[in-house]
Design a protein around this motif. Structure first.
Motif, mmCIF file in Angstrom:
data_model
loop_
_atom_site.group_PDB
_atom_site.id
_atom_site.type_symbol
_atom_site.label_atom_id
_atom_site.label_comp_id
_atom_site.label_asym_id
_atom_site.label_seq_id
_atom_site.Cartn_x
_atom_site.Cartn_y
_atom_site.Cartn_z
ATOM 1 N N GLY A 118 -16.581 -9.194 44.142
ATOM 2 C CA GLY A 118 -17.166 -10.314 43.410
ATOM 3 C C GLY A 118 -18.342 -10.923 44.155
ATOM 4 O O GLY A 118 -19.173 -10.213 44.719
ATOM 5 N N LEU A 119 -18.382 -12.239 44.183
ATOM 6 C CA LEU A 119 -19.486 -12.937 44.844
ATOM 7 C C LEU A 119 -19.481 -12.746 46.355
ATOM 8 O O LEU A 119 -20.489 -12.998 47.007
ATOM 9 N N ALA A 120 -18.345 -12.319 46.908
ATOM 10 C CA ALA A 120 -18.256 -12.087 48.347
ATOM 11 C C ALA A 120 -18.803 -10.723 48.758
ATOM 12 O O ALA A 120 -18.868 -10.423 49.943
ATOM 13 N N SER A 121 -19.193 -9.921 47.802
ATOM 14 C CA SER A 121 -19.711 -8.588 48.098
ATOM 15 C C SER A 121 -20.986 -8.685 48.936
ATOM 16 O O SER A 121 -21.852 -9.527 48.673
ATOM 17 N N PRO A 122 -21.129 -7.818 49.931
ATOM 18 C CA PRO A 122 -22.365 -7.824 50.734
ATOM 19 C C PRO A 122 -23.588 -7.393 49.925
ATOM 20 O O PRO A 122 -24.719 -7.586 50.361
ATOM 21 N N PHE A 123 -23.353 -6.825 48.744
ATOM 22 C CA PHE A 123 -24.450 -6.376 47.890
ATOM 23 C C PHE A 123 -24.804 -7.397 46.822
ATOM 24 O O PHE A 123 -25.607 -7.098 45.925
ATOM 25 N N ALA A 155 -24.128 -5.361 37.331
ATOM 26 C CA ALA A 155 -23.137 -6.283 37.903
ATOM 27 C C ALA A 155 -21.747 -5.676 38.023
ATOM 28 O O ALA A 155 -20.872 -6.272 38.673
ATOM 29 N N LEU A 156 -21.514 -4.512 37.441
ATOM 30 C CA LEU A 156 -20.176 -3.906 37.472
ATOM 31 C C LEU A 156 -19.604 -3.731 38.880
ATOM 32 O O LEU A 156 -18.405 -3.943 39.095
ATOM 33 N N PRO A 157 -20.403 -3.324 39.881
ATOM 34 C CA PRO A 157 -19.834 -3.205 41.231
ATOM 35 C C PRO A 157 -19.225 -4.507 41.745
ATOM 36 O O PRO A 157 -18.261 -4.470 42.526
#
Length: 270
Positions: free
Chosen positions: A27-32, A19-21
């Motif tokens: 955060g939750l908006a990350s495409p990953f 979850a570090l990335p």
């Protein structure tokens, strides 16, 4: 106790590492985000496999993980069927309770509240209006539950292999009730990397969201634990959390709260 501590260190350590990335990125908006959440589901299974094959090294490794034996075929199939029914029953029971406390709209005939939420989400993203009647959409959510339960059994098994497959039997010497409570609490705390980012409970402070998650995991985990103990395997409880996740995701319960800028503008009279 040594193997339990090693299991927890690996399961929790890997979940935070994966979850570090998100924490150092968007955060939750990350495409990953979806990939990270899926990878986290595998960490309890990885921890259980490491402990079983490298630490405890039992003679019957599949039995230590709750994978085998599955018992009598009729009994096994019966518990699998029960695992599909239980989440739907829980959801149907939760709806009137949630409506009583104002969490869900109380219109279970025309689904006006669900339609209002769906249309607002579509408008906020610029998507076209809902092309099918709202009743059909609601029915499709339950169809998706049954189909998705089998398609996504493997990622769901990643969690259950660790929590109920391996950990719960290790805690049973403490007594059934303490084992269920403790395993549920551990399960809830394991969600911290995402809950503290605003996942699951986007409108609550991080600490409160984690407390609520632990409470939910203790209550729901008791159902999973009962299925694990009674069926003698991890296969039945592996279906239940998956079904709940599919229902909540399909109904938009895991989406972060929209920002003020994303709210659709109210209609004005002309």
């Amino acid at each position: 106790m040594r193997s339990i501590l090693i299991f927890l260190a690996i399961a929790f350590g890997l979940s935070w590492l994966i979850a570090l990335p998100l924490w150092f990125g968007d955060g939750l908006a990350s495409p990953f985000f979806g990939l990270v959440a899926l990878a986290m589901m595998a960490t309890p299974a990885i921890a259980a496999l490491i402990v079983v094959f490298l630490v405890d090294k039992p003679a019957r490794k599949a039995a230590a993980l709750g994978l085998w034996p599955i018992g009598r075929p009729g009994r096994f199939i019966g518990y699998l069927a029960l695992a599909l029914v239980v989440p739907v029953v829980l959801i149907l029971a939760a709806l009137p309770i949630g409506a009583l406390f104002g969490v869900y709209p109380a219109d279970f005939v025309n689904f006006s509240g669900f339609q209002e939420i769906t249309e607002a989400q579509l408008a906020a993203t610029g998507a076209p209006a809902l092309p099918i009647p709202i009743g059909v959409l609601v029915a499709l959510q339950f169809v998706n539950v049954l189909i998705g339960a089998f398609i996504n059994l493997i990622p769901a098994l990643g969690e259950e292999l660790g929590w109920r497959g391996w950990l719960l039997p290790k805690l049973l010497p403490l007594g059934v009730t303490p084992a269920i409570l403790l395993s549920g609490l551990i399960w809830g705390l394991w969600h911290a990397p995402l809950v503290l980012l605003g996942y699951n409970y986007p409108t609550a402070p991080g600490w409160l969201g984690l407390v609520m998650m632990c409470g939910m995991c203790v209550v729901v985990g008791a159902v999973f634990s009962w299925l694990r103990i009674r069926s003698g395997s991890v296969w039945a409880p592996a279906l239940v959390p998956l079904v709940l996740i599919i229902v909540l995701a399909a109904t938009g319960q895991f989406r972060p709260a929209p920002t003020p800028d994303a709210q659709p503008e109210p209609a004005t009279s002309r």
